[in-house]
Scaffold this active site. Structure first.
Site, PDB file in Angstrom:
ATOM      1  N   LYS A   8      52.925  32.760   3.316  1.00 43.19           N
ATOM      2  CA  LYS A   8      52.078  31.609   3.019  1.00 43.19           C
ATOM      3  C   LYS A   8      52.909  30.329   2.965  1.00 43.19           C
ATOM      4  CE  LYS A   8      47.616  31.407   2.159  1.00 43.19           C
ATOM      5  NZ  LYS A   8      46.596  32.223   2.826  1.00 43.19           N
TER       6      LYS A   8
ATOM      7  N   TYR B 179      52.529  35.317  10.456  1.00 41.67           N
ATOM      8  CA  TYR B 179      51.567  35.510   9.362  1.00 41.67           C
ATOM      9  C   TYR B 179      50.517  36.533   9.795  1.00 41.67           C
ATOM     10  CZ  TYR B 179      48.898  34.365   5.205  1.00 41.67           C
ATOM     11  OH  TYR B 179      48.227  34.446   4.014  1.00 41.67           O
TER      12      TYR B 179
END
EC number: 4.1.1.101
Length: 540
Positions: free
Chosen positions: A163, A90
């Protein structure tokens, strides 16, 4: 389903872990090497390959290959190395892959690509992307405000994918029940429009009635197809983010991470700081540096908490100041967003209002005790600013939470040094441990990953009809109880390595509050049990 279809389906594929019985039943005999491996052996082998990759970007590409072929192995590995992998999978590495998405494109990763020019295709698109899976969670973006790097059009779909990876790794939400979505409303980024390899619509962004009509149709369709859906909005531009959230938050279970998520985790960090000093939130003065969706959302969350602790709305607003590109916000400015307007001041109340374009002057004038940076303006928190904060209060709260790293207002190390160890610090990217004058300061990461996975798990487990302010407040309070106020240098937020435990605690707090408010539709009355029963584990 044919053998090769099974091997190419990441939700079903086990690779070399298929047993001999399974290989016989599924027609896989001869399609895999003869040795049957355990998931532990597969993970060991995969991690060895991972370590050979010379850069974080190449490591991410390798991990995405695993993600695209075997979800269970990917999450087993991610859980085992969650602190190491999080910044690779991420933020911040994902920013590089978003910027180069069209040139690196290999696999759509079961995402839904919605084209604003074709609203008639919304139903078909969502059904095609979901297949026969029961979708409980959608992360949707229009990619106008990605991670402090701006407008990236269709390429922003990676943020929805990323996400959802955190949702599963941190909170155990079944990866087969999630769907990443991007709304391609065009892009205003010139370099994309001029790149013939750009995979999105080659047109400037569409705003206004056509845009909101498309969003309405998407929400209505998604809610119809997936009746137990929790809808997460991600990285929408400041002109649309708050409007969209306000349109739907009283109608469906929905959440905007930039507006609400960051506010919850920052509030949790503030609670962690005040647990150490023994001070009250209602005695603090809050300065927001960066009045975009995240900054205004955080301020709104802290304001709501002050109101819940006894102040009137008007009294609470007196504790808040907001700086954006034009300086301290005044109510006579024409370009204020709806989220900024409640925090704007009357110019007549400040005799030196003309000097309020400079952060240092504002800090010296309004004397904040809390300074939160969401500006993506690197270096904005200077030594003089930190020293001025220390002059206002013995132990200031200074959170430079902009990300990625190159966009931070300052570093945690500088805040510790310039404040002589007095400031409470949290940053938006991992900062590790900082040694100063014999004390090891563990720097908490004001990372939404501490909050939104557990929040989502709690919403899904309870089948809550809405996400209320009270449920959000319960999530923030659950964070503050996880720090040790008696330990010198203790972090004001729990370390990310404990995110799985944090997520369970957040989920239980949210689910129980939903139950108290009569908003749950789950048949299970024990919310702690409902949370644990829903949690998915990466195992064959």
């Amino acid at each position: 389903m044919r053998a090769h279809e099974i091997l190419n389906n990441p939700f079903l594929n086990k690779g070399t872990a298929f047993t001999m019985k399974e290989r016989q039943e599924l027609g896989l005999i001869g399609l895999l090497p003869p040795t049957v491996q355990t998931i532990e052996e597969q993970a060991e082998q995969t991690y060895e390959q991972y370590l050979t990759k010379p850069s974080d970007l190449e490591k991410r590409h390798f991990l995405m290959e695993i993600f695209n072929t075997n979800r269970t192995l990917f999450y087993y590995l991610f859980n085992k190395h969650i602190v190491e992998f999080n910044p690779v999978v991420y933020d911040p590495t994902i920013a590089d892959t978003i910027e180069n998405y069209s040139h690196l494109f290999v696999d759509p990763q079961y995402a839904a690509y919605l084209d604003i020019n074709h609203p008639e295709n919304i139903t078909e698109t969502l059904k095609n992307a979901a297949g026969d899976r029961e979708i409980r969670l959608i992360v949707v973006t229009d990619a106008e405000g990605i991670l402090g790097i701006g407008d990236w059009g269709t390429q922003g779909v990676d943020i929805s994918v990323g996400k959802l990876m955190i949702y599963t790794a941190a909170a155990g939400i079944d990866p087969a029940s999630v769907l990443p979505v991007v709304i391609d409303a065009g892009t205003n980024r010139k370099e994309l429009l001029e790149d013939h390899l750009y995979l999105g619509n080659h047109q400037e962004r569409i705003y206004g009635d056509q845009y909101y009509s498309f969003v309405d149709q998407f929400v209505e369709t998604a809610e119809s197809i997936f009746p137990k859906l929790y809808l997460h909005w991600e990285d929408f531009g400041r002109s649309n983010a708050a409007t969209i959230l306000n349109n739907y938050k009283t109608k469906i279970p929905t959440f905007n991470d930039d507006i609400q998520g960051t506010g919850i985790v920052v509030l949790g960090g503030i609670f962690g700081s005040l647990d150490i000093t023994g001070e009250k939130l209602t005695d603090q003065v809050y300065l927001c540096y960066g009045g975009g969706s995240a900054g205004a959302g955080i301020a709104g969350r802290v304001h709501a908490e002050m109101v819940s602790e006894g102040l009137s709305e008007e009294e609470a607003y007196k504790h808040f100041f907001m700086i954006d590109q034009q300086g301290l916000l005044f109510d006579d400015m024409e370009d204020l967003t709806p989220a900024q307007k409640p925090f704007a001041k009357k110019r007549a109340d400040y005799k030196d209002a003309g000097d309020m374009t400079d952060l240092l002057n504002v800090v010296k004038t309004v004397k904040p005790t809390i300074l939160v940076g969401t500006s993506t303006n690197p270096g904005a928190f200077t030594k003089e600013v930190v020293e001025a904060m220390c002059a206002n209060t013995e132990r200031p709260v200074i959170f430079p939470i902009s990300n990625p790293t190159k966009k931070m207002e300052t570093t945690a190390e500088q805040v510790i040094e310039w404040s002589d160890g007095k400031a409470f610090v949290a940053t938006g990217v991992p900062s590790g441990t900082i040694s100063y004058k014999g004390v090891d300061y563990q720097i908490g990461q004001a990372n939404n990953s501490l909050i939104y996975p557990g929040l989502g798990l709690g919403m899904l487990a309870s089948e809550a009809k809405l996400l209320t302010d009270e449920m959000i407040g319960a999530a923030a309070h659950s964070l503050s109880g996880l720090v040790d106020p008696g330990k010198p240098g203790a972090p004001v937020l729990p370390p990310f390595e404990f995110v799985a435990d944090v997520s369970i605690k957040v989920a239980e707090a949210v689910a129980k509050k939903a139950q108290e408010q009569g908003l749950t539709e789950s048949k299970e009355t024990d919310m702690a049990k409902a949370v644990r029963d829903l949690k998915w584990y990466p195992e064959y």
